[in-house]
Motif scaffolding. Structure first.
Motif, PDB file in Angstrom:
ATOM      1  N   SER A  91       0.851  -1.272  -0.025  1.00 40.58           N
ATOM      2  CA  SER A  91       0.063   0.005   0.191  1.00 40.58           C
ATOM      3  C   SER A  91       0.829   1.121  -0.067  1.00 40.58           C
ATOM      4  O   SER A  91       0.766   2.222  -0.695  1.00 40.58           O
ATOM      5  CB  SER A  91      -1.149  -0.042   1.096  1.00 40.58           C
ATOM      6  OG  SER A  91      -1.535   1.047   1.303  1.00 40.58           O
TER       7      SER A  91
ATOM      8  N   TYR B  12       2.346   1.802  -3.385  1.00 42.00           N
ATOM      9  CA  TYR B  12       1.208   2.304  -4.288  1.00 42.00           C
ATOM     10  C   TYR B  12       1.162   3.971  -3.784  1.00 42.00           C
ATOM     11  O   TYR B  12       1.015   4.707  -4.780  1.00 42.00           O
ATOM     12  CB  TYR B  12       0.167   1.736  -4.159  1.00 42.00           C
ATOM     13  CG  TYR B  12      -0.054   0.368  -5.059  1.00 42.00           C
ATOM     14  CD1 TYR B  12       0.696   0.186  -5.950  1.00 42.00           C
ATOM     15  CD2 TYR B  12      -0.657  -0.721  -4.062  1.00 42.00           C
ATOM     16  CE1 TYR B  12       0.777  -1.350  -6.548  1.00 42.00           C
ATOM     17  CE2 TYR B  12      -0.722  -1.809  -4.661  1.00 42.00           C
ATOM     18  CZ  TYR B  12       0.352  -2.125  -5.897  1.00 42.00           C
ATOM     19  OH  TYR B  12       0.295  -3.387  -6.525  1.00 42.00           O
TER      20      TYR B  12
ATOM     21  N   ASN C 102       1.273   7.786  -5.875  1.00 40.92           N
ATOM     22  CA  ASN C 102      -0.131   8.297  -5.964  1.00 40.92           C
ATOM     23  C   ASN C 102      -0.888   7.263  -6.721  1.00 40.92           C
ATOM     24  O   ASN C 102      -1.859   7.859  -7.282  1.00 40.92           O
ATOM     25  CB  ASN C 102       0.052   9.872  -6.665  1.00 40.92           C
ATOM     26  CG  ASN C 102       1.007  10.933  -5.850  1.00 40.92           C
ATOM     27  OD1 ASN C 102       0.541  10.851  -4.755  1.00 40.92           O
ATOM     28  ND2 ASN C 102       1.600  11.494  -6.702  1.00 40.92           N
ATOM     29  N   ARG C 103      -0.850   6.239  -6.586  1.00 42.56           N
ATOM     30  CA  ARG C 103      -1.793   5.078  -7.202  1.00 42.56           C
ATOM     31  C   ARG C 103      -2.706   4.706  -5.972  1.00 42.56           C
ATOM     32  O   ARG C 103      -2.797   3.741  -5.503  1.00 42.56           O
ATOM     33  CB  ARG C 103      -0.861   3.871  -7.530  1.00 42.56           C
ATOM     34  CG  ARG C 103      -0.013   4.149  -8.752  1.00 42.56           C
ATOM     35  CD  ARG C 103       0.989   3.005  -9.027  1.00 42.56           C
ATOM     36  NE  ARG C 103       0.339   1.511  -9.057  1.00 42.56           N
ATOM     37  CZ  ARG C 103       0.872   0.747  -9.334  1.00 42.56           C
ATOM     38  NH1 ARG C 103       2.258   0.600  -9.341  1.00 42.56           N
ATOM     39  NH2 ARG C 103       0.198  -0.400  -9.553  1.00 42.56           N
ATOM     40  N   TRP C 104      -3.624   5.727  -5.736  1.00 41.96           N
ATOM     41  CA  TRP C 104      -4.624   5.630  -4.781  1.00 41.96           C
ATOM     42  C   TRP C 104      -5.745   4.607  -4.847  1.00 41.96           C
ATOM     43  O   TRP C 104      -6.123   4.064  -3.819  1.00 41.96           O
ATOM     44  CB  TRP C 104      -5.235   7.379  -4.421  1.00 41.96           C
ATOM     45  CG  TRP C 104      -4.266   7.997  -4.145  1.00 41.96           C
ATOM     46  CD1 TRP C 104      -3.932   9.367  -4.867  1.00 41.96           C
ATOM     47  CD2 TRP C 104      -3.352   8.338  -3.088  1.00 41.96           C
ATOM     48  NE1 TRP C 104      -2.809   9.977  -4.348  1.00 41.96           N
ATOM     49  CE2 TRP C 104      -2.403   9.179  -2.915  1.00 41.96           C
ATOM     50  CE3 TRP C 104      -3.267   7.240  -1.788  1.00 41.96           C
ATOM     51  CZ2 TRP C 104      -1.417   9.614  -2.278  1.00 41.96           C
ATOM     52  CZ3 TRP C 104      -2.229   7.866  -0.819  1.00 41.96           C
ATOM     53  CH2 TRP C 104      -1.314   8.966  -1.305  1.00 41.96           C
ATOM     54  N   ASN C 105      -6.052   4.306  -6.088  1.00 38.49           N
ATOM     55  CA  ASN C 105      -7.101   3.243  -6.428  1.00 38.49           C
ATOM     56  C   ASN C 105      -6.127   1.813  -5.754  1.00 38.49           C
ATOM     57  O   ASN C 105      -6.791   1.002  -5.320  1.00 38.49           O
ATOM     58  CB  ASN C 105      -7.334   3.060  -7.664  1.00 38.49           C
ATOM     59  CG  ASN C 105      -8.327   4.384  -8.084  1.00 38.49           C
ATOM     60  OD1 ASN C 105      -8.816   4.842  -7.223  1.00 38.49           O
ATOM     61  ND2 ASN C 105      -8.296   4.736  -9.456  1.00 38.49           N
ATOM     62  N   ASP C 106      -5.032   1.903  -5.930  1.00 33.80           N
ATOM     63  CA  ASP C 106      -4.251   0.571  -5.532  1.00 33.80           C
ATOM     64  C   ASP C 106      -4.114   0.623  -4.037  1.00 33.80           C
ATOM     65  O   ASP C 106      -4.059  -0.842  -3.566  1.00 33.80           O
ATOM     66  CB  ASP C 106      -3.094   0.487  -6.420  1.00 33.80           C
ATOM     67  CG  ASP C 106      -3.034   0.108  -7.846  1.00 33.80           C
ATOM     68  OD1 ASP C 106      -3.948  -0.746  -8.343  1.00 33.80           O
ATOM     69  OD2 ASP C 106      -2.408   0.677  -8.772  1.00 33.80           O
TER      70      ASP C 106
ATOM     71  N   GLU D  69      -6.214   1.708  -2.178  1.00 35.25           N
ATOM     72  CA  GLU D  69      -7.547   1.175  -1.548  1.00 35.25           C
ATOM     73  C   GLU D  69      -7.674  -0.170  -1.961  1.00 35.25           C
ATOM     74  O   GLU D  69      -8.477  -1.040  -1.011  1.00 35.25           O
ATOM     75  CB  GLU D  69      -8.788   2.180  -2.330  1.00 35.25           C
ATOM     76  CG  GLU D  69     -10.108   1.988  -1.843  1.00 35.25           C
ATOM     77  CD  GLU D  69     -10.284   2.283  -0.434  1.00 35.25           C
ATOM     78  OE1 GLU D  69     -11.205   1.797   0.363  1.00 35.25           O
ATOM     79  OE2 GLU D  69      -9.439   3.384  -0.054  1.00 35.25           O
ATOM     80  N   LEU D  70      -7.517  -0.665  -3.037  1.00 32.49           N
ATOM     81  CA  LEU D  70      -7.461  -2.335  -3.200  1.00 32.49           C
ATOM     82  C   LEU D  70      -6.717  -2.996  -2.067  1.00 32.49           C
ATOM     83  O   LEU D  70      -7.114  -4.002  -1.556  1.00 32.49           O
ATOM     84  CB  LEU D  70      -7.072  -2.481  -4.847  1.00 32.49           C
ATOM     85  CG  LEU D  70      -7.201  -3.592  -5.442  1.00 32.49           C
ATOM     86  CD1 LEU D  70      -8.500  -3.572  -6.195  1.00 32.49           C
ATOM     87  CD2 LEU D  70      -5.945  -4.206  -6.003  1.00 32.49           C
TER      88      LEU D  70
ATOM     89  N   ASN E  41      -8.805  -3.004   1.009  1.00 33.65           N
ATOM     90  CA  ASN E  41      -9.888  -3.825   0.909  1.00 33.65           C
ATOM     91  C   ASN E  41      -9.686  -5.419   0.995  1.00 33.65           C
ATOM     92  O   ASN E  41     -10.248  -6.053   1.767  1.00 33.65           O
ATOM     93  CB  ASN E  41     -10.738  -3.556  -0.273  1.00 33.65           C
ATOM     94  CG  ASN E  41     -11.387  -2.053  -0.357  1.00 33.65           C
ATOM     95  OD1 ASN E  41     -11.724  -1.607   0.851  1.00 33.65           O
ATOM     96  ND2 ASN E  41     -11.685  -1.399  -1.343  1.00 33.65           N
TER      97      ASN E  41
ATOM     98  N   ASP F 176      -3.816  10.258   1.314  1.00 38.78           N
ATOM     99  CA  ASP F 176      -4.132  11.283   0.061  1.00 38.78           C
ATOM    100  C   ASP F 176      -4.979  12.229   0.946  1.00 38.78           C
ATOM    101  O   ASP F 176      -5.898  12.296   1.044  1.00 38.78           O
ATOM    102  CB  ASP F 176      -5.235  10.357  -0.740  1.00 38.78           C
ATOM    103  CG  ASP F 176      -5.171  11.251  -1.991  1.00 38.78           C
ATOM    104  OD1 ASP F 176      -4.811  12.320  -2.261  1.00 38.78           O
ATOM    105  OD2 ASP F 176      -6.372  11.141  -2.815  1.00 38.78           O
TER     106      ASP F 176
END
Length: 194
Positions: free
Chosen positions: A84, A87, A91-95, A97-98, A101, A165
């Motif tokens: 995490s 990532y 700045n790979r914020w979607n990753d 969050e992945l 999760n 973020d």
């Protein structure tokens, strides 16, 4: 080792070589050494390379290494957190969050950070987010005073290690109580006894 000393290289010897190569910045060479080991690399060997990736800010190799560590131990929360953070640093914020999760889905928990200090022969331990220390209020007041002095000296906190973020002011606030920052401030302010 074998010819001169009669020592058969073990996994720990390969780990040392991975660490040496990696620390020197030869990350691809370390990765190749791991791939060609005559035995299965353990988490310590992969972890050595991961630390080197962090030192040299190599997100590509560190992502590969972290995935291998997750295969070895999918219950170790540190691996998810590290991935995490990799990532987040790009700045790979979607990753990010992945990853979070995935931890929730698998029931994996992050072990809270811990710092300790000995003052006047008394050992104090601080867990991240813990407010139970009997002098918590005084400690926070003192840290706020240090932050004000640092601002007066135009000290710029290193916000690169904040992997969330959030805006710059929130980042500065989140690192105010980090042990690495506090230790570094002692020299800047000539603080004694804390």
């Amino acid at each position: 080792m074998l010819g001169v000393y009669g020592v058969h290289p073990g996994v720990e010897h390969y780990g040392y070589m991975v660490d040496l190569h990696g620390t020197a910045g030869f990350l691809e060479e370390s990765l190749e050494l791991i791939r060609t080991m005559p035995m299965t690399p353990n988490a310590a060997v992969w972890g050595s390379l991961l630390c080197a990736c962090h030192i040299h800010k190599d997100t590509r190799v560190s992502e590969q290494v972290t995935h291998r560590l997750l295969e070895l131990d999918p219950r170790d929360g540190r691996n998810y957190v590290f991935l995490s953070n990799i990532y987040a640093s790009t700045n790979r914020w979607n990753d990010v969050e992945l990853c979070r999760n995935l931890m929730i889905e698998r029931g994996v928990h992050k072990i809270p950070g811990c710092s300790s200090i000995e003052v006047n022969n008394v050992f104090h331990e601080f867990m991240a987010g813990d407010t139970s220390h009997p002098q918590f209020t005084q400690i926070n007041t003192f840290l706020d005073e240090i932050a004000k002095k640092l601002n007066g000296l135009r000290h710029e906190p290193d916000k690169a290690s904040v992997f969330h973020d959030i805006d710059e002011e929130e980042k500065e606030s989140s690192i105010r109580y980090h042990s690495k920052m506090i230790l570094g401030m002692e020299n800047d302010l000539n603080v004694e006894g804390y």
